[in-house]
Design a protein around this motif. Structure first.
Motif, PDB file in Angstrom:
ATOM      1  N   ALA A 106     -12.601  29.621  81.616  1.00 39.90           N
ATOM      2  CA  ALA A 106     -11.293  29.633  81.773  1.00 39.90           C
ATOM      3  C   ALA A 106     -10.605  28.199  81.590  1.00 39.90           C
ATOM      4  N   THR A 107     -10.975  27.343  82.243  1.00 38.62           N
ATOM      5  CA  THR A 107     -10.785  25.621  82.354  1.00 38.62           C
ATOM      6  C   THR A 107     -10.939  25.361  80.583  1.00 38.62           C
ATOM      7  N   ALA A 108     -12.048  25.615  80.127  1.00 35.96           N
ATOM      8  CA  ALA A 108     -12.403  25.105  78.846  1.00 35.96           C
ATOM      9  C   ALA A 108     -11.541  25.831  77.756  1.00 35.96           C
ATOM     10  N   THR A 109     -11.333  27.044  77.753  1.00 31.31           N
ATOM     11  CA  THR A 109     -10.564  27.870  76.888  1.00 31.31           C
ATOM     12  C   THR A 109      -8.899  27.392  77.009  1.00 31.31           C
ATOM     13  N   THR A 110      -8.612  27.175  78.191  1.00 31.52           N
ATOM     14  CA  THR A 110      -7.242  26.615  78.373  1.00 31.52           C
ATOM     15  C   THR A 110      -7.045  25.330  77.635  1.00 31.52           C
ATOM     16  N   ILE A 111      -7.858  24.607  77.693  1.00 31.01           N
ATOM     17  CA  ILE A 111      -7.732  23.243  77.439  1.00 31.01           C
ATOM     18  C   ILE A 111      -7.786  23.174  75.765  1.00 31.01           C
ATOM     19  N   TYR A 112      -8.729  24.098  75.150  1.00 36.16           N
ATOM     20  CA  TYR A 112      -8.645  24.387  73.863  1.00 36.16           C
ATOM     21  C   TYR A 112      -7.591  24.925  73.201  1.00 36.16           C
ATOM     22  N   LEU A 113      -7.050  25.747  73.974  1.00 36.13           N
ATOM     23  CA  LEU A 113      -5.608  26.407  73.406  1.00 36.13           C
ATOM     24  C   LEU A 113      -4.365  25.466  73.488  1.00 36.13           C
ATOM     25  N   LYS A 114      -4.589  24.511  74.707  1.00 33.48           N
ATOM     26  CA  LYS A 114      -3.502  23.373  74.717  1.00 33.48           C
ATOM     27  C   LYS A 114      -3.591  22.393  73.460  1.00 33.48           C
ATOM     28  N   ARG A 116      -4.842  22.763  70.467  1.00 31.14           N
ATOM     29  CA  ARG A 116      -4.355  23.390  69.397  1.00 31.14           C
ATOM     30  C   ARG A 116      -2.797  23.696  69.420  1.00 31.14           C
ATOM     31  N   SER A 117      -2.223  23.964  70.485  1.00 31.80           N
ATOM     32  CA  SER A 117      -0.821  24.159  70.505  1.00 31.80           C
ATOM     33  C   SER A 117       0.028  23.506  71.636  1.00 31.80           C
ATOM     34  N   PRO A 118      -0.168  22.230  71.514  1.00 34.97           N
ATOM     35  CA  PRO A 118       0.227  21.304  72.556  1.00 34.97           C
ATOM     36  C   PRO A 118       1.761  21.876  73.109  1.00 34.97           C
ATOM     37  N   GLN A 119       2.473  22.411  72.243  1.00 35.46           N
ATOM     38  CA  GLN A 119       4.042  22.686  72.499  1.00 35.46           C
ATOM     39  C   GLN A 119       4.096  23.866  73.354  1.00 35.46           C
ATOM     40  N   LEU A 120       2.667  24.592  73.618  1.00 38.45           N
ATOM     41  CA  LEU A 120       2.853  25.743  74.543  1.00 38.45           C
ATOM     42  C   LEU A 120       3.369  25.649  76.097  1.00 38.45           C
ATOM     43  N   ASP A 123       3.515  28.881  81.018  1.00 41.19           N
ATOM     44  CA  ASP A 123       3.550  30.323  81.067  1.00 41.19           C
ATOM     45  C   ASP A 123       3.179  30.824  79.859  1.00 41.19           C
ATOM     46  N   ASP A 124       3.307  30.352  78.714  1.00 39.01           N
ATOM     47  CA  ASP A 124       2.954  30.809  77.383  1.00 39.01           C
ATOM     48  C   ASP A 124       1.387  30.727  77.220  1.00 39.01           C
ATOM     49  N   LEU A 125       1.078  29.511  77.657  1.00 39.49           N
ATOM     50  CA  LEU A 125      -0.388  29.161  77.935  1.00 39.49           C
ATOM     51  C   LEU A 125      -1.355  30.430  78.556  1.00 39.49           C
ATOM     52  N   PHE A 126      -0.640  30.659  79.730  1.00 39.17           N
ATOM     53  CA  PHE A 126      -1.142  31.792  80.594  1.00 39.17           C
ATOM     54  C   PHE A 126      -1.441  33.086  79.803  1.00 39.17           C
ATOM     55  N   VAL A 127      -0.199  33.527  79.175  1.00 39.89           N
ATOM     56  CA  VAL A 127      -0.230  34.462  78.215  1.00 39.89           C
ATOM     57  C   VAL A 127      -1.260  34.628  77.233  1.00 39.89           C
ATOM     58  N   GLU A 128      -1.227  33.709  76.599  1.00 37.26           N
ATOM     59  CA  GLU A 128      -2.308  33.321  75.386  1.00 37.26           C
ATOM     60  C   GLU A 128      -3.644  33.474  75.944  1.00 37.26           C
TER      61      GLU A 128
END
Length: 137
Positions: A106-114, A116-120, A123-128
């Motif tokens: 969860a930690t690594a994936t969240t950082i990866y998503l952030k 790629r999409s720093p504007q999230l 809440d949107d990051l959690f949904v993604e």
């Protein structure tokens, strides 16, 4: 110029992680630790994509299989800089991250998503994250 795998080994050694390459858990934590170290600014050039269990690098996989004995024995001459140690201390301070594969994923994936999409928003990051990894609680 030090190799990527030597930097990875130095990171694992500093964090006191002795991965067994023939063991999924060892490969998992090697992948995620390397991704987090890179995300925190350590000059590791392995490319990562999001995969079944979070950020994954095929090139890293090839290197740790080709250097399994060296990785498992944490054998490297690479010396971490003060800045690299400071980055690794951030990983070390994350309570329980090496006790739970789900927490690490969860930690690594969240950082990866952030990244790629720093504007999230959070809440949107959690949904993604929940969309991508519905099995994580």
């Amino acid at each position: 110029m030090p190799s990527n795998i030597d930097k990875v080994i130095a990171c694992l050694k500093y964090l006191e992680i002795s991965p067994k390459i023939n063991n999924y858990r060892g490969r998992f934590f090697t992948q995620k630790t390397t991704f987090l170290a890179k995300a925190l600014g350590i000059a590791i050039t392995y490319p990562f994509t999001v995969y079944v269990a979070g950020p994954y690098s095929h090139d890293l996989t090839c290197d740790y299989y080709a250097n399994a004995k060296k990785v498992e024995s944490l054998q490297t001459d690479y010396k971490l800089s003060d800045a690299e140690v400071e980055a690794l201390e951030k990983i070390k301070s994350c309570q329980g991250i090496y006790d739970s594969m789900s927490l690490m994923e969860a930690t690594a994936t969240t950082i990866y998503l952030k990244q790629r999409s720093p504007q999230l928003s959070d809440d949107d990051l959690f949904v993604e994250l929940k969309h991508l990894k519905p099995h994580l609680s």
